[in-house]
Design a protein around this motif. Structure first.
Motif, PDB file in Angstrom:
ATOM      1  N   VAL A 115       0.838  -1.207   0.000  1.00 28.65           N
ATOM      2  CA  VAL A 115       0.000   0.000   0.000  1.00 28.65           C
ATOM      3  C   VAL A 115       0.875   1.259   0.000  1.00 28.65           C
ATOM      4  CG1 VAL A 115      -1.670   1.336   1.339  1.00 28.65           C
ATOM      5  CG2 VAL A 115      -1.944  -1.139   1.130  1.00 28.65           C
ATOM      6  N   ILE A 116       1.915   1.242   0.844  1.00 25.01           N
ATOM      7  CA  ILE A 116       2.827   2.399   0.908  1.00 25.01           C
ATOM      8  C   ILE A 116       3.509   2.620  -0.435  1.00 25.01           C
ATOM      9  CG2 ILE A 116       4.952   3.268   1.959  1.00 25.01           C
ATOM     10  CD1 ILE A 116       4.117   1.852   4.539  1.00 25.01           C
ATOM     11  N   MET A 117       3.911   1.517  -1.072  1.00 28.56           N
ATOM     12  CA  MET A 117       4.569   1.616  -2.370  1.00 28.56           C
ATOM     13  C   MET A 117       3.638   2.228  -3.411  1.00 28.56           C
ATOM     14  SD  MET A 117       6.360  -1.425  -4.584  1.00 28.56           S
ATOM     15  CE  MET A 117       7.177  -1.055  -6.146  1.00 28.56           C
ATOM     16  N   SER A 118       2.378   1.790  -3.405  1.00 30.62           N
ATOM     17  CA  SER A 118       1.413   2.330  -4.379  1.00 30.62           C
ATOM     18  C   SER A 118       1.171   3.819  -4.154  1.00 30.62           C
ATOM     19  CB  SER A 118       0.100   1.555  -4.300  1.00 30.62           C
ATOM     20  OG  SER A 118      -0.532   1.740  -3.045  1.00 30.62           O
ATOM     21  N   LEU A 119       1.196   4.246  -2.884  1.00 31.91           N
ATOM     22  CA  LEU A 119       0.993   5.657  -2.580  1.00 31.91           C
ATOM     23  C   LEU A 119       2.211   6.504  -2.960  1.00 31.91           C
ATOM     24  CD1 LEU A 119      -0.770   5.378   0.909  1.00 31.91           C
ATOM     25  CD2 LEU A 119      -1.830   5.967  -1.286  1.00 31.91           C
ATOM     26  N   LEU A 120       3.401   5.984  -2.653  1.00 31.09           N
ATOM     27  CA  LEU A 120       4.624   6.732  -2.923  1.00 31.09           C
ATOM     28  C   LEU A 120       4.890   6.868  -4.421  1.00 31.09           C
ATOM     29  CD1 LEU A 120       7.063   5.320  -0.198  1.00 31.09           C
ATOM     30  CD2 LEU A 120       6.012   7.580  -0.244  1.00 31.09           C
ATOM     31  N   PHE A 121       4.608   5.798  -5.153  1.00 30.42           N
ATOM     32  CA  PHE A 121       4.963   5.779  -6.577  1.00 30.42           C
ATOM     33  C   PHE A 121       3.747   5.919  -7.498  1.00 30.42           C
ATOM     34  CE2 PHE A 121       8.229   3.189  -4.370  1.00 30.42           C
ATOM     35  CZ  PHE A 121       9.288   4.063  -4.533  1.00 30.42           C
ATOM     36  N   GLU A 122       2.656   6.462  -6.959  1.00 26.44           N
ATOM     37  CA  GLU A 122       1.454   6.670  -7.761  1.00 26.44           C
ATOM     38  C   GLU A 122       1.715   7.589  -8.959  1.00 26.44           C
ATOM     39  OE1 GLU A 122      -2.094   8.381  -9.299  1.00 26.44           O
ATOM     40  OE2 GLU A 122      -0.628   9.517  -8.094  1.00 26.44           O
ATOM     41  N   PRO A 123       2.499   8.682  -8.803  1.00 27.81           N
ATOM     42  CA  PRO A 123       2.790   9.525  -9.981  1.00 27.81           C
ATOM     43  C   PRO A 123       3.528   8.766 -11.085  1.00 27.81           C
ATOM     44  CG  PRO A 123       3.287  10.699  -7.943  1.00 27.81           C
ATOM     45  CD  PRO A 123       3.037   9.273  -7.571  1.00 27.81           C
ATOM     46  N   VAL A 124       4.449   7.875 -10.692  1.00 23.41           N
ATOM     47  CA  VAL A 124       5.194   7.093 -11.687  1.00 23.41           C
ATOM     48  C   VAL A 124       4.252   6.132 -12.396  1.00 23.41           C
ATOM     49  CG1 VAL A 124       7.089   5.460 -12.044  1.00 23.41           C
ATOM     50  CG2 VAL A 124       7.313   7.276 -10.342  1.00 23.41           C
ATOM     51  N   THR A 125       3.395   5.478 -11.621  1.00 25.92           N
ATOM     52  CA  THR A 125       2.425   4.537 -12.205  1.00 25.92           C
ATOM     53  C   THR A 125       1.490   5.253 -13.176  1.00 25.92           C
ATOM     54  OG1 THR A 125       2.483   3.241 -10.159  1.00 25.92           O
ATOM     55  CG2 THR A 125       0.676   2.808 -11.680  1.00 25.92           C
ATOM     56  N   SER A 126       1.044   6.432 -12.796  1.00 24.23           N
ATOM     57  CA  SER A 126       0.150   7.202 -13.660  1.00 24.23           C
ATOM     58  C   SER A 126       0.838   7.602 -14.960  1.00 24.23           C
ATOM     59  CB  SER A 126      -0.346   8.456 -12.935  1.00 24.23           C
ATOM     60  OG  SER A 126      -1.094   8.109 -11.788  1.00 24.23           O
ATOM     61  N   ALA A 127       2.107   8.006 -14.856  1.00 23.39           N
ATOM     62  CA  ALA A 127       2.857   8.403 -16.048  1.00 23.39           C
ATOM     63  C   ALA A 127       3.023   7.239 -17.016  1.00 23.39           C
ATOM     64  CB  ALA A 127       4.225   8.957 -15.650  1.00 23.39           C
ATOM     65  N   SER A 151      13.403  10.987  -2.658  1.00 20.91           N
ATOM     66  CA  SER A 151      13.047  10.915  -1.237  1.00 20.91           C
ATOM     67  C   SER A 151      12.043   9.795  -1.004  1.00 20.91           C
ATOM     68  CB  SER A 151      12.464  12.258  -0.771  1.00 20.91           C
ATOM     69  OG  SER A 151      11.284  12.577  -1.486  1.00 20.91           O
ATOM     70  N   ASP A 152      11.094   9.605  -1.943  1.00 22.45           N
ATOM     71  CA  ASP A 152      10.137   8.513  -1.828  1.00 22.45           C
ATOM     72  C   ASP A 152      10.837   7.163  -1.934  1.00 22.45           C
ATOM     73  OD1 ASP A 152       8.089  10.303  -1.566  1.00 22.45           O
ATOM     74  OD2 ASP A 152       7.433  10.181  -3.658  1.00 22.45           O
ATOM     75  N   ILE A 153      11.815   7.084  -2.839  1.00 21.02           N
ATOM     76  CA  ILE A 153      12.590   5.845  -2.985  1.00 21.02           C
ATOM     77  C   ILE A 153      13.337   5.542  -1.693  1.00 21.02           C
ATOM     78  CG2 ILE A 153      14.513   4.760  -4.195  1.00 21.02           C
ATOM     79  CD1 ILE A 153      13.681   6.302  -6.691  1.00 21.02           C
ATOM     80  N   ALA A 154      13.942   6.587  -1.110  1.00 20.13           N
ATOM     81  CA  ALA A 154      14.706   6.406   0.131  1.00 20.13           C
ATOM     82  C   ALA A 154      13.801   5.944   1.259  1.00 20.13           C
ATOM     83  CB  ALA A 154      15.394   7.714   0.513  1.00 20.13           C
ATOM     84  N   ILE A 155      12.600   6.522   1.356  1.00 25.25           N
ATOM     85  CA  ILE A 155      11.651   6.129   2.403  1.00 25.25           C
ATOM     86  C   ILE A 155      11.266   4.664   2.250  1.00 25.25           C
ATOM     87  CG2 ILE A 155       9.288   6.450   3.245  1.00 25.25           C
ATOM     88  CD1 ILE A 155       9.595   9.430   2.559  1.00 25.25           C
TER      89      ILE A 155
END
Length: 270
Positions: A115-127, A151-155
């Motif tokens: 779930v955290i991954m989907s939230l953090l990388f939602e802009p990448v998925t959308s692109a 920063s999202d990757i680091a988190i």
């Protein structure tokens, strides 16, 4: 009750891998087949994307891993092992319930991380999902690159690493030390990484280099490397959680000599 944690010098990261090799070479084919079996079970959810199968494979993971560790323990004792030994924890009365509970904890953490991954990388998925076939590939790549946040990757890397460290020693603690309190076992596992960061960093660094070196060969050497890594990690567990009473009669110099035998015998005799 918490088991006592012992600390080691950085050089023991190498000693644990040497010990893994010592045990592995007694029955290399059997250990390789055990590792391949674990990999196949882990790949089942991707081959057959079914929720029930995914959960079953996830819950089977802890059983298979401790089955591998138990086979290493028997090999250390000079006993002959076979592939079927990896399934013995499924019939281990008094221990399998806690392994099942640990598997549920792992599954829960994996879902939370998902779930955290989907939230953090939602802009990448959308692109990736929203680009049109008419778009130039360079512009698509530019959009994806712009959506990536380091920063999202680091988190996410930090959270994933903490989860891995929490379960790494919790698994053998639950089975071999019979710790019923899963959260306490996870806390102890994190403490191990805190107090033994030096040897475990050396251990992990060598493993990472071996994995990189195997990449040009399609990772095929991992069938040989990873069983040694599994055994070496189990030896580190034996050393870190060895009963302190085993060294009470030794002088400090004798204790260091006793610890050095890990790399020569493939066993930490507690």
């Amino acid at each position: 009750m918490s088991a006592e944690i012992r600390t080691f010098k950085a050089s023991f990261g190498v000693s644990w891998l040497k010990a893994g090799w010592t045990v592995f070479k007694a029955q290399p084919l059997t250990f390789m087949m055990m590792y391949i079996f674990i990999v196949i079970v882990g790949l089942f959810p991707f081959i057959l994307p079914n929720t029930i199968i995914q959960m079953a494979c996830a819950l089977a993971g802890p059983f298979l891993t401790v089955g591998f560790y138990n086979a290493a323990l028997n090999s250390q004792a000079g006993k002959s092992i076979m592939l079927a030994d990896i399934l013995k924890p499924f019939s281990a009365k008094g221990r399998r319930l806690n392994l099942f509970r640990l598997g549920l904890y792992q599954l829960g953490v994996a879902l939370i991380l998902g779930v955290i991954m989907s939230l953090l990388f939602e802009p990448v998925t959308s692109a990736i999902q929203n680009h049109s076939p008419e778009q130039d590939m360079e512009s698509v790549i530019a959009q994806i690159a712009a959506a990536i946040s380091f920063s999202d990757i680091a988190i996410f890397v930090v959270l994933q690493s903490l989860a891995m460290m929490a379960f790494a020693y919790a698994l053998p603690l639950v089975y071999f030390k019979e710790q019923a309190n899963i959260l306490n076992a996870m806390k102890q596992s994190l403490k191990v990484f805190y107090y033994n960061m030096a040897p475990l960093s050396v251990f992990g660094g060598i493993v990472a280099l071996l994995m990189i070196a195997s990449a040009p060969l399609s990772l095929v050497p991992l069938m040989f490397i990873m069983p040694i890594v599994y055994i070496g990690f189990f030896v580190s567990f034996q050393a870190i959680f060895a009963a302190q009473s085993s060294l009470e009669d030794n002088t400090p110099d004798q204790g260091d000599k006793h610890q050095d035998n890990i790399g020569q015998s493939g066993r930490f005799d507690a």
